[in-house]
Design an enzyme around this catalytic site. Sequence first.
Site, PDB file in Angstrom:
ATOM      1  N   VAL A 147      43.497  47.311  34.128  1.00  0.00           N
ATOM      2  CA  VAL A 147      42.960  47.105  32.780  1.00  0.00           C
ATOM      3  C   VAL A 147      43.840  46.120  32.021  1.00  0.00           C
ATOM      4  O   VAL A 147      45.030  46.348  31.849  1.00  0.00           O
ATOM      5  CB  VAL A 147      42.895  48.434  31.975  1.00  0.00           C
TER       6      VAL A 147
ATOM      7  N   GLY B  30      41.607  31.289  38.347  1.00  0.00           N
ATOM      8  CA  GLY B  30      41.964  32.612  38.905  1.00  0.00           C
ATOM      9  C   GLY B  30      41.704  33.761  37.960  1.00  0.00           C
ATOM     10  O   GLY B  30      42.189  34.867  38.162  1.00  0.00           O
TER      11      GLY B  30
ATOM     12  N   LYS C 262      36.603  48.738  33.001  1.00  0.00           N
ATOM     13  CA  LYS C 262      37.857  48.959  32.261  1.00  0.00           C
ATOM     14  C   LYS C 262      37.640  49.954  31.123  1.00  0.00           C
ATOM     15  O   LYS C 262      38.494  50.800  30.843  1.00  0.00           O
ATOM     16  CB  LYS C 262      38.376  47.621  31.731  1.00  0.00           C
TER      17      LYS C 262
HETATM   18  P1  NAP Z   1      40.732  37.359  45.278  1.00  0.00           P
HETATM   19  O1  NAP Z   1      41.465  36.149  44.845  1.00  0.00           O
HETATM   20  O2  NAP Z   1      39.303  37.261  45.607  1.00  0.00           O
HETATM   21  O3  NAP Z   1      41.531  37.959  46.517  1.00  0.00           O
HETATM   22  C1  NAP Z   1      41.090  39.066  47.238  1.00  0.00           C
HETATM   23  C2  NAP Z   1      41.796  39.055  48.571  1.00  0.00           C
HETATM   24  O4  NAP Z   1      41.420  40.214  49.287  1.00  0.00           O
HETATM   25  C3  NAP Z   1      41.455  37.854  49.422  1.00  0.00           C
HETATM   26  O5  NAP Z   1      42.595  37.464  50.114  1.00  0.00           O
HETATM   27  C4  NAP Z   1      40.408  38.394  50.374  1.00  0.00           C
HETATM   28  O6  NAP Z   1      40.433  37.817  51.631  1.00  0.00           O
HETATM   29  C5  NAP Z   1      40.904  39.822  50.540  1.00  0.00           C
HETATM   30  N1  NAP Z   1      39.818  40.681  50.920  1.00  0.00           N
HETATM   31  C6  NAP Z   1      38.679  40.941  50.261  1.00  0.00           C
HETATM   32  N2  NAP Z   1      37.937  41.802  50.969  1.00  0.00           N
HETATM   33  C7  NAP Z   1      38.626  42.057  52.076  1.00  0.00           C
HETATM   34  C8  NAP Z   1      38.381  42.833  53.215  1.00  0.00           C
HETATM   35  N3  NAP Z   1      37.254  43.515  53.332  1.00  0.00           N
HETATM   36  N4  NAP Z   1      39.307  42.875  54.164  1.00  0.00           N
HETATM   37  C9  NAP Z   1      40.433  42.168  54.049  1.00  0.00           C
HETATM   38  N5  NAP Z   1      40.739  41.386  53.011  1.00  0.00           N
HETATM   39  C10 NAP Z   1      39.825  41.348  52.048  1.00  0.00           C
HETATM   40  O7  NAP Z   1      40.859  38.519  44.199  1.00  0.00           O
HETATM   41  P2  NAP Z   1      42.007  38.726  43.114  1.00  0.00           P
HETATM   42  O8  NAP Z   1      41.654  37.956  41.899  1.00  0.00           O
HETATM   43  O9  NAP Z   1      43.331  38.562  43.712  1.00  0.00           O
HETATM   44  O10 NAP Z   1      41.748  40.263  42.734  1.00  0.00           O
HETATM   45  C11 NAP Z   1      42.233  41.298  43.544  1.00  0.00           C
HETATM   46  C12 NAP Z   1      42.050  42.611  42.776  1.00  0.00           C
HETATM   47  O11 NAP Z   1      42.773  42.540  41.564  1.00  0.00           O
HETATM   48  C13 NAP Z   1      40.604  42.922  42.403  1.00  0.00           C
HETATM   49  O12 NAP Z   1      40.417  44.311  42.430  1.00  0.00           O
HETATM   50  C14 NAP Z   1      40.517  42.430  40.966  1.00  0.00           C
HETATM   51  O13 NAP Z   1      39.530  43.096  40.228  1.00  0.00           O
HETATM   52  C15 NAP Z   1      41.890  42.794  40.478  1.00  0.00           C
HETATM   53  N6  NAP Z   1      42.359  42.041  39.322  1.00  0.00           N
HETATM   54  C16 NAP Z   1      42.314  40.679  39.337  1.00  0.00           C
HETATM   55  C17 NAP Z   1      42.810  39.977  38.246  1.00  0.00           C
HETATM   56  C18 NAP Z   1      42.778  38.486  38.177  1.00  0.00           C
HETATM   57  O14 NAP Z   1      43.059  37.943  37.112  1.00  0.00           O
HETATM   58  N7  NAP Z   1      42.447  37.782  39.254  1.00  0.00           N
HETATM   59  C19 NAP Z   1      43.351  40.678  37.165  1.00  0.00           C
HETATM   60  C20 NAP Z   1      43.389  42.073  37.201  1.00  0.00           C
HETATM   61  C21 NAP Z   1      42.899  42.743  38.294  1.00  0.00           C
HETATM   62  P3  NAP Z   1      39.694  36.475  51.982  1.00  0.00           P
HETATM   63  O15 NAP Z   1      40.635  35.417  51.512  1.00  0.00           O
HETATM   64  O16 NAP Z   1      39.560  36.570  53.439  1.00  0.00           O
HETATM   65  O17 NAP Z   1      38.374  36.483  51.246  1.00  0.00           O
HETATM   66  N1  HSE Z   2      38.180  39.026  36.048  1.00  0.00           N
HETATM   67  C1  HSE Z   2      39.025  39.778  35.189  1.00  0.00           C
HETATM   68  C2  HSE Z   2      39.030  39.155  33.820  1.00  0.00           C
HETATM   69  C3  HSE Z   2      40.405  39.820  35.737  1.00  0.00           C
HETATM   70  O1  HSE Z   2      38.541  38.024  33.668  1.00  0.00           O
HETATM   71  O2  HSE Z   2      39.504  39.801  32.886  1.00  0.00           O
HETATM   72  C4  HSE Z   2      41.309  40.746  34.995  1.00  0.00           C
HETATM   73  O3  HSE Z   2      40.956  42.068  35.176  1.00  0.00           O
END
Ligand code: NAP
Ligand code: HSE
Length: 428
Positions: free
Chosen positions: A134, A189, A207
Amino acid sequence: MSTAISPVKIAVLGCGTVGTQVVRLLTENNSDLSARVGGSVELAGVYVRDTSVARDPVVPVEALTSDAEALIDSADVVVELMGGLEPARAMIIRALSAGKAVVTANKALLATHGAELYEAADAAGADLYFEAAVAGAIPLVRPVRESLAGDTVTRILGIVNGTTNYVLDEMTTKGLDYDEVVAEAQRLGYAEADPTADVGGHDAAAKAAILASLAFHQRVTIDDVYCEGITEVSAADIAAAKETGHVIKLLAIAEKADAGVSVRVYPALLPLSHPLATVRGAFNAVFVEAEAAGELMFYGQGAGGAPTASAVLGDIVSVARHVANGGRGPRESNYARHDVLPIEGAQTRYAVRMSVHDKPGVLARVADVFAKHEVGIGSVLQVPDADFASLIISTHRASEGALRATIDEVRGMDAVGEVLSVLRIEGE
Ligand code: NAP
Ligand code: HSE
Protein backbone atom coordinates in the site's frame (compact mmCIF):
# COMPACT_ATOMS: atom_id res chain seq x y z
CA MET A 1 32.94 -22.52 22.85
CA SER A 2 31.09 -20.05 20.59
CA THR A 3 28.32 -21.15 18.22
CA ALA A 4 28.30 -19.49 14.79
CA ILE A 5 24.88 -18.05 13.94
CA SER A 6 23.72 -19.13 10.46
CA PRO A 7 22.97 -16.38 8.00
CA VAL A 8 19.31 -15.47 7.43
CA LYS A 9 18.65 -16.63 3.86
CA ILE A 10 16.44 -14.44 1.70
CA ALA A 11 14.69 -15.83 -1.40
CA VAL A 12 13.34 -13.29 -3.89
CA LEU A 13 10.55 -14.45 -6.22
CA GLY A 14 10.28 -12.22 -9.30
CA CYS A 15 12.89 -9.91 -10.76
CA GLY A 16 11.02 -7.01 -12.35
CA THR A 17 10.81 -3.32 -11.40
CA VAL A 18 10.68 -3.92 -7.65
CA GLY A 19 12.52 -7.26 -7.41
CA THR A 20 15.58 -5.85 -9.17
CA GLN A 21 15.81 -2.93 -6.75
CA VAL A 22 15.32 -5.19 -3.73
CA VAL A 23 18.20 -7.39 -4.91
CA ARG A 24 20.35 -4.29 -5.50
CA LEU A 25 19.74 -2.85 -2.03
CA LEU A 26 20.12 -6.24 -0.36
CA THR A 27 23.50 -6.66 -2.05
CA GLU A 28 24.84 -3.08 -1.85
CA ASN A 29 23.78 -2.47 1.77
CA ASN A 30 24.37 -6.00 3.02
CA SER A 31 26.72 -5.21 5.89
CA ASP A 32 24.50 -2.42 7.29
CA LEU A 33 21.39 -4.58 6.93
CA SER A 34 23.12 -7.48 8.69
CA ALA A 35 24.17 -5.19 11.53
CA ARG A 36 20.58 -3.95 11.91
CA VAL A 37 19.24 -7.49 11.93
CA GLY A 38 21.81 -8.66 14.46
CA GLY A 39 23.00 -11.53 12.28
CA SER A 40 24.18 -11.88 8.72
CA VAL A 41 21.67 -11.72 5.89
CA GLU A 42 22.32 -13.32 2.53
CA LEU A 43 20.55 -13.61 -0.81
CA ALA A 44 19.61 -17.28 -1.24
CA GLY A 45 18.50 -16.81 -4.84
CA VAL A 46 16.14 -15.08 -7.25
CA TYR A 47 13.34 -17.04 -8.90
CA VAL A 48 12.63 -16.13 -12.55
CA ARG A 49 10.77 -17.97 -15.28
CA ASP A 50 13.66 -17.90 -17.69
CA THR A 51 17.22 -17.73 -16.37
CA SER A 52 18.61 -17.05 -19.86
CA VAL A 53 16.86 -13.66 -20.17
CA ALA A 54 19.31 -10.77 -19.69
CA ARG A 55 18.70 -9.00 -16.33
CA ASP A 56 19.85 -5.72 -14.86
CA PRO A 57 23.57 -6.08 -14.00
CA VAL A 58 22.76 -5.45 -10.31
CA VAL A 59 21.27 -8.97 -10.22
CA PRO A 60 24.03 -11.61 -9.86
CA VAL A 61 23.56 -14.16 -12.66
CA GLU A 62 24.57 -17.02 -10.36
CA ALA A 63 21.66 -16.14 -8.03
CA LEU A 64 19.02 -16.79 -10.70
CA THR A 65 17.02 -20.00 -10.59
CA SER A 66 13.90 -21.32 -12.27
CA ASP A 67 13.28 -23.83 -9.46
CA ALA A 68 10.96 -21.88 -7.15
CA GLU A 69 10.15 -24.76 -4.81
CA ALA A 70 13.79 -25.61 -4.09
CA LEU A 71 14.55 -21.92 -3.51
CA ILE A 72 11.60 -21.46 -1.13
CA ASP A 73 12.52 -24.61 0.77
CA SER A 74 16.12 -23.44 1.20
CA ALA A 75 15.24 -19.97 2.55
CA ASP A 76 14.29 -18.45 5.92
CA VAL A 77 12.52 -15.44 4.38
CA VAL A 78 10.56 -15.50 1.12
CA VAL A 79 10.03 -12.17 -0.65
CA GLU A 80 7.26 -12.40 -3.25
CA LEU A 81 7.55 -9.74 -5.97
CA MET A 82 5.95 -11.45 -8.95
CA GLY A 83 2.47 -10.00 -8.59
CA GLY A 84 -0.74 -11.69 -9.73
CA LEU A 85 -2.76 -14.32 -7.89
CA GLU A 86 -1.12 -17.54 -9.07
CA PRO A 87 1.47 -18.91 -8.64
CA ALA A 88 2.16 -16.22 -6.03
CA ARG A 89 -0.57 -17.55 -3.69
CA ALA A 90 0.61 -21.16 -3.87
CA MET A 91 4.26 -20.18 -3.34
CA ILE A 92 3.46 -18.00 -0.32
CA ILE A 93 1.31 -20.76 1.19
CA ARG A 94 4.18 -23.22 0.67
CA ALA A 95 6.57 -20.84 2.47
CA LEU A 96 4.22 -19.97 5.36
CA SER A 97 3.21 -23.60 5.88
CA ALA A 98 6.88 -24.45 6.35
CA GLY A 99 7.15 -21.66 8.97
CA LYS A 100 9.11 -19.27 6.76
CA ALA A 101 8.57 -15.54 7.04
CA VAL A 102 6.98 -13.94 4.00
CA VAL A 103 7.28 -10.38 2.71
CA THR A 104 5.09 -9.38 -0.23
CA ALA A 105 4.12 -6.24 -2.15
CA ASN A 106 1.19 -8.03 -3.77
CA LYS A 107 -1.95 -6.05 -2.89
CA ALA A 108 -4.13 -7.88 -5.41
CA LEU A 109 -3.33 -11.19 -3.71
CA LEU A 110 -3.78 -9.85 -0.16
CA ALA A 111 -7.10 -8.19 -1.02
CA THR A 112 -8.37 -11.42 -2.63
CA HIS A 113 -6.88 -14.28 -0.62
CA GLY A 114 -5.76 -12.42 2.53
CA ALA A 115 -7.80 -14.66 4.86
CA GLU A 116 -6.12 -17.82 3.59
CA LEU A 117 -2.65 -16.25 3.85
CA TYR A 118 -3.22 -14.95 7.40
CA GLU A 119 -4.57 -18.34 8.48
CA ALA A 120 -1.53 -20.14 7.06
CA ALA A 121 0.77 -17.63 8.81
CA ASP A 122 -1.06 -18.10 12.13
CA ALA A 123 -1.13 -21.88 11.85
CA ALA A 124 2.65 -21.96 11.41
CA GLY A 125 3.46 -19.01 13.71
CA ALA A 126 5.12 -17.29 10.74
CA ASP A 127 5.44 -13.61 9.85
CA LEU A 128 3.47 -12.08 6.96
CA TYR A 129 4.58 -8.50 6.20
CA PHE A 130 3.35 -6.28 3.37
CA GLU A 131 4.29 -2.63 3.90
CA ALA A 132 5.02 -2.19 0.17
CA ALA A 133 1.56 -3.38 -0.84
CA VAL A 134 0.00 0.00 0.00
CA ALA A 135 1.37 3.38 -1.09
CA GLY A 136 4.89 2.34 -2.14
CA ALA A 137 7.58 3.83 0.07
CA ILE A 138 5.20 5.44 2.56
CA PRO A 139 5.14 3.81 6.00
CA LEU A 140 1.39 3.34 6.29
CA VAL A 141 0.62 -0.34 6.92
CA ARG A 142 2.76 -0.39 10.06
CA PRO A 143 1.27 2.82 11.55
CA VAL A 144 -2.29 1.63 10.91
CA ARG A 145 -1.63 -1.98 12.00
CA GLU A 146 0.63 -1.26 14.99
CA SER A 147 0.90 2.40 16.03
CA LEU A 148 -2.88 2.97 15.92
CA ALA A 149 -3.79 -0.46 17.35
CA GLY A 150 -4.85 1.23 20.61
CA ASP A 151 -7.01 3.88 18.94
CA THR A 152 -10.24 3.80 16.93
CA VAL A 153 -9.73 4.67 13.28
CA THR A 154 -12.81 6.35 11.83
CA ARG A 155 -11.79 7.37 8.32
CA ILE A 156 -9.07 6.97 5.73
CA LEU A 157 -8.99 9.24 2.69
CA GLY A 158 -6.16 9.21 0.23
CA ILE A 159 -4.44 8.98 -3.09
CA VAL A 160 -3.04 5.44 -3.14
CA ASN A 161 -2.31 4.85 -6.81
CA GLY A 162 0.75 6.54 -8.29
CA THR A 163 -0.04 5.77 -11.93
CA THR A 164 -3.46 7.43 -11.94
CA ASN A 165 -2.22 10.41 -9.97
CA TYR A 166 0.60 10.80 -12.47
CA VAL A 167 -1.83 10.49 -15.42
CA LEU A 168 -4.38 12.98 -14.00
CA ASP A 169 -1.61 15.38 -13.01
CA GLU A 170 0.01 15.34 -16.47
CA MET A 171 -3.39 15.77 -18.14
CA THR A 172 -4.28 18.65 -15.80
CA THR A 173 -1.02 20.57 -15.77
CA LYS A 174 0.34 19.85 -19.27
CA GLY A 175 -2.83 19.04 -21.19
CA LEU A 176 -1.24 15.77 -22.33
CA ASP A 177 -3.17 12.98 -23.99
CA TYR A 178 -4.40 10.09 -21.78
CA ASP A 179 -2.86 7.19 -23.78
CA GLU A 180 0.49 8.94 -24.07
CA VAL A 181 0.69 9.52 -20.30
CA VAL A 182 -0.34 5.94 -19.40
CA ALA A 183 2.46 4.62 -21.65
CA GLU A 184 4.96 6.91 -19.88
CA ALA A 185 3.75 5.69 -16.45
CA GLN A 186 4.46 2.14 -17.63
CA ARG A 187 7.92 3.12 -18.84
CA LEU A 188 8.70 4.77 -15.49
CA GLY A 189 7.80 1.54 -13.61
CA TYR A 190 4.72 2.98 -11.84
CA ALA A 191 2.04 0.94 -13.57
CA GLU A 192 1.13 -2.68 -12.91
CA ALA A 193 2.10 -5.33 -15.48
CA ASP A 194 -1.46 -4.87 -16.74
CA PRO A 195 -2.13 -1.11 -16.40
CA THR A 196 -5.90 -1.64 -16.53
CA ALA A 197 -5.54 -2.55 -12.83
CA ASP A 198 -4.38 1.04 -12.26
CA VAL A 199 -6.62 3.06 -14.56
CA GLY A 200 -9.66 0.88 -13.76
CA GLY A 201 -9.23 1.66 -10.03
CA HIS A 202 -8.71 -2.01 -9.06
CA ASP A 203 -5.19 -1.44 -7.70
CA ALA A 204 -6.49 1.37 -5.47
CA ALA A 205 -9.48 -0.81 -4.50
CA ALA A 206 -7.13 -3.61 -3.37
CA LYS A 207 -5.19 -1.10 -1.26
CA ALA A 208 -8.43 0.32 0.16
CA ALA A 209 -9.51 -3.21 1.15
CA ILE A 210 -6.17 -3.83 2.90
CA LEU A 211 -6.31 -0.49 4.75
CA ALA A 212 -9.96 -0.96 5.75
CA SER A 213 -9.20 -4.46 7.08
CA LEU A 214 -6.34 -3.14 9.22
CA ALA A 215 -8.12 0.03 10.33
CA PHE A 216 -11.47 -1.52 11.23
CA HIS A 217 -10.17 -4.92 12.46
CA GLN A 218 -12.27 -6.97 10.11
CA ARG A 219 -11.91 -8.69 6.79
CA VAL A 220 -12.64 -6.49 3.80
CA THR A 221 -11.88 -7.94 0.36
CA ILE A 222 -11.57 -6.25 -3.02
CA ASP A 223 -15.09 -7.46 -3.84
CA ASP A 224 -16.44 -5.31 -0.98
CA VAL A 225 -14.98 -2.13 -2.47
CA TYR A 226 -17.04 0.04 -4.81
CA CYS A 227 -14.69 0.94 -7.64
CA GLU A 228 -14.61 3.41 -10.52
CA GLY A 229 -11.39 4.20 -12.35
CA ILE A 230 -10.21 7.17 -14.38
CA THR A 231 -10.94 5.83 -17.87
CA GLU A 232 -14.07 7.98 -18.18
CA VAL A 233 -12.40 11.21 -16.99
CA SER A 234 -12.20 13.50 -20.01
CA ALA A 235 -10.27 16.66 -20.84
CA ALA A 236 -13.64 18.46 -20.56
CA ASP A 237 -14.10 17.16 -16.98
CA ILE A 238 -10.63 18.43 -16.11
CA ALA A 239 -11.39 21.84 -17.66
CA ALA A 240 -14.75 22.03 -15.82
CA ALA A 241 -13.02 21.17 -12.55
CA LYS A 242 -10.66 24.12 -13.08
CA GLU A 243 -13.70 26.40 -13.70
CA THR A 244 -15.06 25.61 -10.24
CA GLY A 245 -11.69 25.76 -8.45
CA HIS A 246 -11.16 22.00 -8.16
CA VAL A 247 -8.79 19.30 -9.32
CA ILE A 248 -9.70 15.67 -10.10
CA LYS A 249 -7.96 12.94 -8.08
CA LEU A 250 -8.58 9.21 -7.82
CA LEU A 251 -9.43 8.76 -4.14
CA ALA A 252 -9.68 5.74 -1.88
CA ILE A 253 -12.08 6.21 1.03
CA ALA A 254 -12.74 3.89 3.96
CA GLU A 255 -15.05 5.26 6.62
CA LYS A 256 -17.14 4.16 9.54
CA ALA A 257 -20.79 5.13 9.42
CA ASP A 258 -23.59 4.30 11.88
CA ALA A 259 -24.78 1.36 9.81
CA GLY A 260 -21.35 -0.13 8.97
CA VAL A 261 -18.25 0.67 6.96
CA SER A 262 -18.10 2.18 3.49
CA VAL A 263 -15.08 1.46 1.29
CA ARG A 264 -14.92 3.06 -2.13
CA VAL A 265 -12.62 4.25 -4.90
CA TYR A 266 -13.54 6.84 -7.50
CA PRO A 267 -12.28 9.96 -9.25
CA ALA A 268 -13.47 12.97 -7.27
CA LEU A 269 -13.23 16.75 -7.25
CA LEU A 270 -11.06 18.25 -4.53
CA PRO A 271 -10.90 21.98 -3.84
CA LEU A 272 -7.55 23.45 -4.85
CA SER A 273 -6.98 24.42 -1.20
CA HIS A 274 -7.15 20.79 -0.01
CA PRO A 275 -3.72 19.26 0.86
CA LEU A 276 -4.42 16.25 -1.40
CA ALA A 277 -4.97 18.60 -4.35
CA THR A 278 -1.28 19.50 -4.27
CA VAL A 279 -0.06 15.88 -4.52
CA ARG A 280 1.77 15.71 -7.84
CA GLY A 281 3.12 13.00 -10.14
CA ALA A 282 3.27 9.44 -8.81
CA PHE A 283 3.26 10.64 -5.19
CA ASN A 284 0.64 9.30 -2.79
CA ALA A 285 -0.84 10.92 0.32
CA VAL A 286 -3.23 9.47 2.85
CA PHE A 287 -5.20 11.05 5.71
CA VAL A 288 -6.05 8.79 8.62
CA GLU A 289 -8.53 10.01 11.22
CA ALA A 290 -8.67 8.32 14.61
CA GLU A 291 -10.75 9.17 17.67
CA ALA A 292 -7.86 9.93 20.02
CA ALA A 293 -5.04 10.75 17.59
CA GLY A 294 -7.12 13.10 15.44
CA GLU A 295 -5.95 13.62 11.88
CA LEU A 296 -2.67 12.17 10.58
CA MET A 297 -1.23 12.63 7.11
CA PHE A 298 1.22 10.33 5.30
CA TYR A 299 2.97 11.46 2.12
CA GLY A 300 5.65 10.13 -0.20
CA GLN A 301 6.50 8.20 -3.33
CA GLY A 302 3.73 5.73 -4.01
CA ALA A 303 5.23 3.74 -6.86
CA GLY A 304 8.49 2.93 -8.64
CA GLY A 305 11.21 0.34 -8.15
CA ALA A 306 13.53 1.93 -5.59
CA PRO A 307 10.85 3.62 -3.40
CA THR A 308 8.87 0.37 -3.20
CA ALA A 309 12.05 -1.61 -2.53
CA SER A 310 12.67 0.66 0.48
CA ALA A 311 9.41 -0.57 2.05
CA VAL A 312 10.21 -4.19 1.15
CA LEU A 313 13.68 -3.91 2.74
CA GLY A 314 12.15 -2.48 5.93
CA ASP A 315 9.97 -5.58 6.16
CA ILE A 316 12.90 -7.87 5.39
CA VAL A 317 14.88 -6.37 8.28
CA SER A 318 11.88 -6.77 10.64
CA VAL A 319 11.22 -10.41 9.83
CA ALA A 320 14.94 -11.29 9.64
CA ARG A 321 15.33 -9.92 13.19
CA HIS A 322 12.68 -12.40 14.28
CA VAL A 323 14.47 -15.22 12.46
CA ALA A 324 17.82 -14.27 14.01
CA ASN A 325 16.67 -13.30 17.49
CA GLY A 326 13.26 -14.91 17.98
CA GLY A 327 9.83 -13.30 18.26
CA ARG A 328 7.07 -12.65 15.78
CA GLY A 329 5.32 -9.63 14.32
CA PRO A 330 1.65 -8.71 14.79
CA ARG A 331 -1.03 -11.21 13.87
CA GLU A 332 -4.19 -10.39 11.95
CA SER A 333 -6.86 -8.63 14.01
CA ASN A 334 -10.26 -9.46 12.53
CA TYR A 335 -12.65 -9.59 15.47
CA ALA A 336 -15.02 -6.81 14.28
CA ARG A 337 -18.16 -7.55 12.27
CA HIS A 338 -19.40 -4.24 10.77
CA ASP A 339 -21.56 -4.52 7.67
CA VAL A 340 -19.83 -3.33 4.51
CA LEU A 341 -22.31 -0.85 3.05
CA PRO A 342 -23.38 -0.73 -0.61
CA ILE A 343 -22.47 2.43 -2.53
CA GLU A 344 -26.10 3.61 -2.52
CA GLY A 345 -25.75 4.30 1.22
CA ALA A 346 -22.62 6.45 0.88
CA GLN A 347 -23.09 10.18 1.52
CA THR A 348 -21.11 12.85 -0.26
CA ARG A 349 -21.47 15.93 -2.48
CA TYR A 350 -21.68 15.85 -6.28
CA ALA A 351 -20.95 18.04 -9.29
CA VAL A 352 -23.35 17.31 -12.15
CA ARG A 353 -22.38 18.71 -15.54
CA MET A 354 -25.15 18.82 -18.14
CA SER A 355 -26.19 20.63 -21.29
CA VAL A 356 -29.68 22.19 -21.18
CA HIS A 357 -31.74 24.30 -23.59
CA ASP A 358 -30.94 27.94 -22.87
CA LYS A 359 -34.57 29.03 -22.26
CA PRO A 360 -36.42 30.70 -19.38
CA GLY A 361 -37.67 28.29 -16.71
CA VAL A 362 -35.34 25.41 -17.55
CA LEU A 363 -33.09 25.92 -14.54
CA ALA A 364 -36.11 25.98 -12.22
CA ARG A 365 -37.45 22.73 -13.67
CA VAL A 366 -34.10 21.01 -13.25
CA ALA A 367 -33.86 22.33 -9.68
CA ASP A 368 -37.34 20.93 -8.95
CA VAL A 369 -36.16 17.43 -9.82
CA PHE A 370 -33.19 17.74 -7.47
CA ALA A 371 -35.53 19.00 -4.72
CA LYS A 372 -38.01 16.15 -5.32
CA HIS A 373 -35.26 13.63 -4.53
CA GLU A 374 -34.06 15.70 -1.54
CA VAL A 375 -30.72 16.54 -3.14
CA GLY A 376 -29.95 20.13 -2.11
CA ILE A 377 -28.23 22.42 -4.62
CA GLY A 378 -25.25 24.38 -3.29
CA SER A 379 -24.30 26.32 -6.41
CA VAL A 380 -24.92 26.52 -10.17
CA LEU A 381 -22.42 27.66 -12.78
CA GLN A 382 -23.78 28.35 -16.27
CA VAL A 383 -21.67 28.65 -19.43
CA PRO A 384 -23.73 29.73 -22.52
CA ASP A 385 -23.01 27.91 -25.80
CA ALA A 386 -25.32 28.60 -28.87
CA ASP A 387 -28.76 26.97 -28.19
CA PHE A 388 -27.47 25.05 -25.21
CA ALA A 389 -26.08 26.13 -21.88
CA SER A 390 -23.62 24.03 -19.99
CA LEU A 391 -24.56 23.79 -16.31
CA ILE A 392 -22.40 22.61 -13.43
CA ILE A 393 -24.66 21.95 -10.45
CA SER A 394 -22.86 21.36 -7.14
CA THR A 395 -25.00 19.66 -4.53
CA HIS A 396 -25.04 19.51 -0.75
CA ARG A 397 -24.39 16.12 0.87
CA ALA A 398 -26.80 13.48 -0.32
CA SER A 399 -26.93 9.73 -0.57
CA GLU A 400 -25.66 8.09 -3.73
CA GLY A 401 -29.07 6.45 -4.11
CA ALA A 402 -30.88 9.83 -4.09
CA LEU A 403 -28.39 11.31 -6.54
CA ARG A 404 -28.78 8.39 -8.95
CA ALA A 405 -32.58 8.69 -8.88
CA THR A 406 -32.21 12.42 -9.59
CA ILE A 407 -29.91 11.84 -12.56
CA ASP A 408 -32.22 9.16 -14.00
CA GLU A 409 -35.11 11.63 -13.96
CA VAL A 410 -33.06 14.57 -15.26
CA ARG A 411 -31.88 12.45 -18.20
CA GLY A 412 -35.52 12.01 -19.28
CA MET A 413 -36.31 15.76 -19.34
CA ASP A 414 -36.97 17.43 -22.72
CA ALA A 415 -35.11 20.51 -21.59
CA VAL A 416 -31.93 18.53 -20.93
CA GLY A 417 -29.62 17.77 -23.85
CA GLU A 418 -27.19 15.47 -22.08
CA VAL A 419 -25.85 14.68 -18.62
CA LEU A 420 -22.16 15.04 -19.43
CA SER A 421 -20.63 13.85 -16.17
CA VAL A 422 -21.32 13.22 -12.51
CA LEU A 423 -18.35 13.52 -10.17
CA ARG A 424 -18.31 13.33 -6.39
CA ILE A 425 -16.88 16.26 -4.46
CA GLU A 426 -14.72 15.34 -1.47
CA GLY A 427 -12.73 17.37 1.03
CA GLU A 428 -15.13 20.33 1.43
P1 NAP B 1 7.04 -6.43 -12.86
O1 NAP B 1 8.01 -5.38 -13.22
O2 NAP B 1 6.03 -6.85 -13.84
O3 NAP B 1 7.88 -7.69 -12.38
C1 NAP B 1 7.30 -8.90 -12.03
C2 NAP B 1 8.37 -9.96 -12.09
O4 NAP B 1 7.81 -11.19 -11.66
C3 NAP B 1 8.93 -10.17 -13.48
O5 NAP B 1 10.29 -10.43 -13.37
C4 NAP B 1 8.18 -11.39 -13.98
O6 NAP B 1 8.92 -12.20 -14.82
C5 NAP B 1 8.02 -12.16 -12.67
N1 NAP B 1 6.89 -13.04 -12.75
C6 NAP B 1 5.60 -12.74 -12.97
N2 NAP B 1 4.88 -13.86 -12.97
C7 NAP B 1 5.73 -14.86 -12.77
C8 NAP B 1 5.61 -16.25 -12.70
N3 NAP B 1 4.43 -16.83 -12.85
N4 NAP B 1 6.70 -16.97 -12.47
C9 NAP B 1 7.89 -16.39 -12.34
N5 NAP B 1 8.10 -15.07 -12.41
C10 NAP B 1 7.02 -14.34 -12.63
O7 NAP B 1 6.24 -6.04 -11.54
P2 NAP B 1 6.69 -5.05 -10.38
O8 NAP B 1 6.29 -3.67 -10.75
O9 NAP B 1 8.07 -5.32 -9.97
O10 NAP B 1 5.66 -5.49 -9.23
C11 NAP B 1 5.90 -6.63 -8.45
C12 NAP B 1 4.89 -6.62 -7.29
O11 NAP B 1 5.07 -5.44 -6.53
C13 NAP B 1 3.43 -6.63 -7.74
O12 NAP B 1 2.68 -7.35 -6.80
C14 NAP B 1 3.05 -5.16 -7.67
O13 NAP B 1 1.68 -4.97 -7.47
C15 NAP B 1 3.84 -4.74 -6.47
N6 NAP B 1 4.13 -3.31 -6.39
C16 NAP B 1 4.70 -2.67 -7.45
C17 NAP B 1 5.01 -1.33 -7.34
C18 NAP B 1 5.62 -0.55 -8.46
O14 NAP B 1 5.70 0.67 -8.36
N7 NAP B 1 6.05 -1.19 -9.54
C19 NAP B 1 4.75 -0.66 -6.14
C20 NAP B 1 4.18 -1.35 -5.07
C21 NAP B 1 3.89 -2.69 -5.21
P3 NAP B 1 9.03 -11.95 -16.37
O15 NAP B 1 10.09 -10.91 -16.49
O16 NAP B 1 9.41 -13.28 -16.87
O17 NAP B 1 7.67 -11.49 -16.85
N1 HSE C 1 0.83 0.44 -9.90
C1 HSE C 1 0.88 0.93 -8.56
C2 HSE C 1 0.65 2.42 -8.57
C3 HSE C 1 2.19 0.61 -7.95
O1 HSE C 1 0.69 3.03 -9.65
O2 HSE C 1 0.42 2.98 -7.50
C4 HSE C 1 2.25 0.93 -6.49
O3 HSE C 1 1.45 0.09 -5.75
